[in-house]
Design a protein around this motif. Structure first.
Motif, PDB file in Angstrom:
ATOM      1  N   UNK A 231      52.266  46.847  41.887  1.00  0.00           N
ATOM      2  CA  UNK A 231      51.729  47.650  40.778  1.00  0.00           C
ATOM      3  C   UNK A 231      50.288  47.270  40.461  1.00  0.00           C
ATOM      4  N   UNK A 232      49.564  46.808  41.445  1.00  0.00           N
ATOM      5  CA  UNK A 232      48.226  46.256  41.207  1.00  0.00           C
ATOM      6  C   UNK A 232      47.284  47.263  40.561  1.00  0.00           C
ATOM      7  N   UNK A 233      47.248  48.473  41.054  1.00  0.00           N
ATOM      8  CA  UNK A 233      46.332  49.489  40.500  1.00  0.00           C
ATOM      9  C   UNK A 233      46.658  49.762  39.028  1.00  0.00           C
ATOM     10  N   UNK A 234      47.926  49.985  38.762  1.00  0.00           N
ATOM     11  CA  UNK A 234      48.370  50.272  37.386  1.00  0.00           C
ATOM     12  C   UNK A 234      48.051  49.110  36.443  1.00  0.00           C
ATOM     13  N   UNK A 264      45.752  41.925  45.448  1.00  0.00           N
ATOM     14  CA  UNK A 264      44.569  42.705  45.051  1.00  0.00           C
ATOM     15  C   UNK A 264      44.315  42.805  43.551  1.00  0.00           C
ATOM     16  N   UNK A 265      45.250  42.327  42.728  1.00  0.00           N
ATOM     17  CA  UNK A 265      45.161  42.588  41.280  1.00  0.00           C
ATOM     18  C   UNK A 265      43.827  42.159  40.680  1.00  0.00           C
ATOM     19  N   UNK A 266      43.388  40.927  40.906  1.00  0.00           N
ATOM     20  CA  UNK A 266      42.187  40.414  40.247  1.00  0.00           C
ATOM     21  C   UNK A 266      40.945  41.167  40.701  1.00  0.00           C
ATOM     22  N   UNK A 267      40.847  41.458  41.997  1.00  0.00           N
ATOM     23  CA  UNK A 267      39.687  42.201  42.493  1.00  0.00           C
ATOM     24  C   UNK A 267      39.630  43.592  41.868  1.00  0.00           C
ATOM     25  N   UNK A 268      40.781  44.195  41.681  1.00  0.00           N
ATOM     26  CA  UNK A 268      40.817  45.526  41.060  1.00  0.00           C
ATOM     27  C   UNK A 268      40.405  45.472  39.590  1.00  0.00           C
ATOM     28  N   UNK A 269      40.825  44.424  38.873  1.00  0.00           N
ATOM     29  CA  UNK A 269      40.383  44.253  37.483  1.00  0.00           C
ATOM     30  C   UNK A 269      38.865  44.122  37.430  1.00  0.00           C
ATOM     31  N   UNK A 270      38.307  43.265  38.303  1.00  0.00           N
ATOM     32  CA  UNK A 270      36.860  43.060  38.322  1.00  0.00           C
ATOM     33  C   UNK A 270      36.125  44.364  38.598  1.00  0.00           C
ATOM     34  N   UNK A 271      36.650  45.144  39.512  1.00  0.00           N
ATOM     35  CA  UNK A 271      36.038  46.436  39.841  1.00  0.00           C
ATOM     36  C   UNK A 271      35.985  47.347  38.618  1.00  0.00           C
ATOM     37  N   UNK A 272      37.072  47.394  37.870  1.00  0.00           N
ATOM     38  CA  UNK A 272      37.109  48.267  36.693  1.00  0.00           C
ATOM     39  C   UNK A 272      36.212  47.755  35.576  1.00  0.00           C
ATOM     40  N   UNK A 273      36.149  46.455  35.406  1.00  0.00           N
ATOM     41  CA  UNK A 273      35.317  45.917  34.332  1.00  0.00           C
ATOM     42  C   UNK A 273      33.829  46.096  34.617  1.00  0.00           C
ATOM     43  N   UNK A 274      33.451  46.085  35.886  1.00  0.00           N
ATOM     44  CA  UNK A 274      32.037  46.306  36.219  1.00  0.00           C
ATOM     45  C   UNK A 274      31.587  47.711  35.832  1.00  0.00           C
ATOM     46  N   UNK A 304      34.784  30.297  37.572  1.00  0.00           N
ATOM     47  CA  UNK A 304      33.933  31.190  38.356  1.00  0.00           C
ATOM     48  C   UNK A 304      33.823  32.536  37.643  1.00  0.00           C
ATOM     49  N   UNK A 305      32.634  33.122  37.636  1.00  0.00           N
ATOM     50  CA  UNK A 305      32.460  34.449  37.057  1.00  0.00           C
ATOM     51  C   UNK A 305      32.558  35.469  38.174  1.00  0.00           C
ATOM     52  N   UNK A 306      33.519  36.375  38.054  1.00  0.00           N
ATOM     53  CA  UNK A 306      33.732  37.358  39.114  1.00  0.00           C
ATOM     54  C   UNK A 306      33.350  38.765  38.683  1.00  0.00           C
ATOM     55  N   UNK A 307      33.068  38.958  37.417  1.00  0.00           N
ATOM     56  CA  UNK A 307      32.544  40.241  36.943  1.00  0.00           C
ATOM     57  C   UNK A 307      31.754  39.971  35.681  1.00  0.00           C
TER      58      UNK A 307
END
Length: 456
Positions: A231-234, A264-274, A304-307
């Protein structure tokens, strides 16, 4: 202080009102606020920059909770009647009748982030009125004009009961009011530092009083591996939305997430927050505080700062590097992801966290065995435990618990949202062997107010 003196003078008469009268008065206030809505919303938007859509919804919530708590005023007495029983072991039982009555004048400290719902006519005020207590509000400096205008409308709507609401402004006046001997209880929503300072004053009075403070929380979220994978995207969309709602200026903001080390969950969160557009802070002090805490968190070894950008920030740290400072509340759109390899390693970290308003679990049904180990720890650390969803929505209803172990609140046994909020401003009294016609109405045999009575 004239506002408190006036409240004390009317306290006895208001506590003695029947539920129908009390409900009608409180409902009249809700009607008046609804009628003045457009003007009040315009003032609120000018002072807080929260936007008319958000403020329109918040005013509707405020008048709804006034009406809901007005209806609750008849069921809050918790009447218990034990008839005399000569055979009661170990000896005869007298006629005992217990109910809850108003504590007296209540001091309410308004919050910055809810200029309607936790302010002059907000939930604390509504709960105190429903309990039979007059209220003096210490206005928040972030929306002074709105506070004055709201108070004026409320006092006019109260009519002959106008002394049920007083308004004071300024830090000095708030402290003076808290120390006033006629004040019987206080309610506060705000920072840990400010709340604890006021709690000490309430406790150090010659006659200490209850101080119901709702202070701070990072509202941990635990994402189990199965949910993170399938459910990573959701989950990423939901988390980003909850974290940035109201520019992160909610006490239920989910600032701390425990997520698996892979997936993929964390990378997807970072993508949305950017992609988040920068929001407005309520005032410059809150904006400055956000930057200070954000930089302090970013400087923790292993962080570490990822977004990072104008709209929101996301930090990440491995569970092995977790230290208590990671769980510091940052009032604004900043999230911290704690990466774990084994869920069993997360449990002692959760158990050592300070008290929280909420905790949330995202898991698949097939992960129920792992959740069983989490549940008692989460219940010990928080007042509301969510299965799925996000904590930033707080329903105004009977079963809501908006509170938690210290330091989330200073009174963990109570709630500041929902009908049970009335309980904070009541105290029990028992009458023994009194003639029925001399008892308070809720305790009489003929029950003239028609309140619920429990017999044994």
């Amino acid at each position: 202080m004239k506002e408190i003196v006036q409240a004390a003078e009317i306290a006895g008469a208001w506590a003695a009102t029947d539920p129908k009268t009390r409900a009608a008065v409180i409902t009249g206030v809700a009607d008046a606020l609804d009628a003045a809505g457009p003007a009040l919303i315009a003032i609120a938007d000018a002072e807080t920059r929260l936007g008319t859509k958000r403020l329109t919804g918040e005013l509707a919530r405020t008048t709804f909770q006034l009406r809901l708590l007005a209806a609750e005023s008849g069921s809050s007495y918790d009447v218990r009647i034990d008839r005399a029983d000569p055979s009661w072991p170990p000896g005869p039982r007298p006629d005992l009748r217990r109910y809850r009555t108003a504590v007296g004048p209540v001091l309410v400290f308004a919050a910055s982030n809810f200029p309607f719902a936790f302010s002059v006519a907000g939930g604390d005020t509504a709960a105190a009125w429903a309990a039979g207590c007059p209220v003096v509000v210490k206005a928040h400096p972030g929306h002074p004009e709105l506070s004055r205008r709201t108070a004026s409308i409320v006092v006019e709507a109260l009519g002959r009961w106008g002394a049920l609401l007083g308004l004071v402004e300024g830090e000095t006046a708030g402290v003076e009011a808290l120390r006033h001997p006629a004040v019987a209880a206080a309610a506060f929503t705000g920072s840990v530092a400010g709340g604890l300072a006021l709690a000490r004053i309430a406790a150090d009075r010659p006659v200490p009083i209850p101080f119901h403070g709702e202070l701070g929380s990072v509202n941990p979220v635990i994402v189990l591996p199965g949910a993170a994978e399938t459910r990573a995207e959701e989950l990423a969309t939901g988390y980003a939305g909850s974290l940035t709602l109201g520019n992160g200026q909610f006490c239920t903001n989910p600032g701390l997430v425990f997520a698996p080390s892979s997936g993929p969950f964390v990378d997807l969160v970072a993508e949305r927050l950017r992609a988040v557009t920068a929001g407005s802070f309520l005032n410059d002090r809150i904006a400055s505080g956000f930057e200070t805490v954000a930089e302090r968190l970013a400087a923790i070894p292993g962080m570490r700062e990822i977004a990072g950008g104008a709209g929101a920030r996301l930090l990440e740290i491995d569970l092995a590097d977790f230290v208590p400072d990671v769980a510091e509340e940052c009032f604004g759109p900043l999230g911290v992801i704690v990466r774990y390899s084994r869920l069993s390693d997360v449990v002692p970290i959760l158990a050592a966290l300070p008290g929280q308003l909420t905790t949330t679990v995202h898991a698949l049904d097939s992960e129920a065995g792992d959740v069983e180990a989490l549940r008692p720890v989460l219940a010990d650390r928080s007042g509301r435990i969510l299965w799925g969803g996000w904590p930033t929505g707080v329903a105004v209803t009977a079963a809501m618990q908006h509170g938690g172990p210290y330091p989330a609140t200073t009174s963990p046994a109570s709630t500041s949202v929902g009908t049970a909020a009335v309980d904070r401003f009541l105290r029990p009294v028992s009458y023994q062997d009194w003639p029925s016609h001399l008892l308070p109405e809720p305790l009489r045999d003929d029950n003239p107010w028609g309140v619920p009575q429990r017999f044994s």
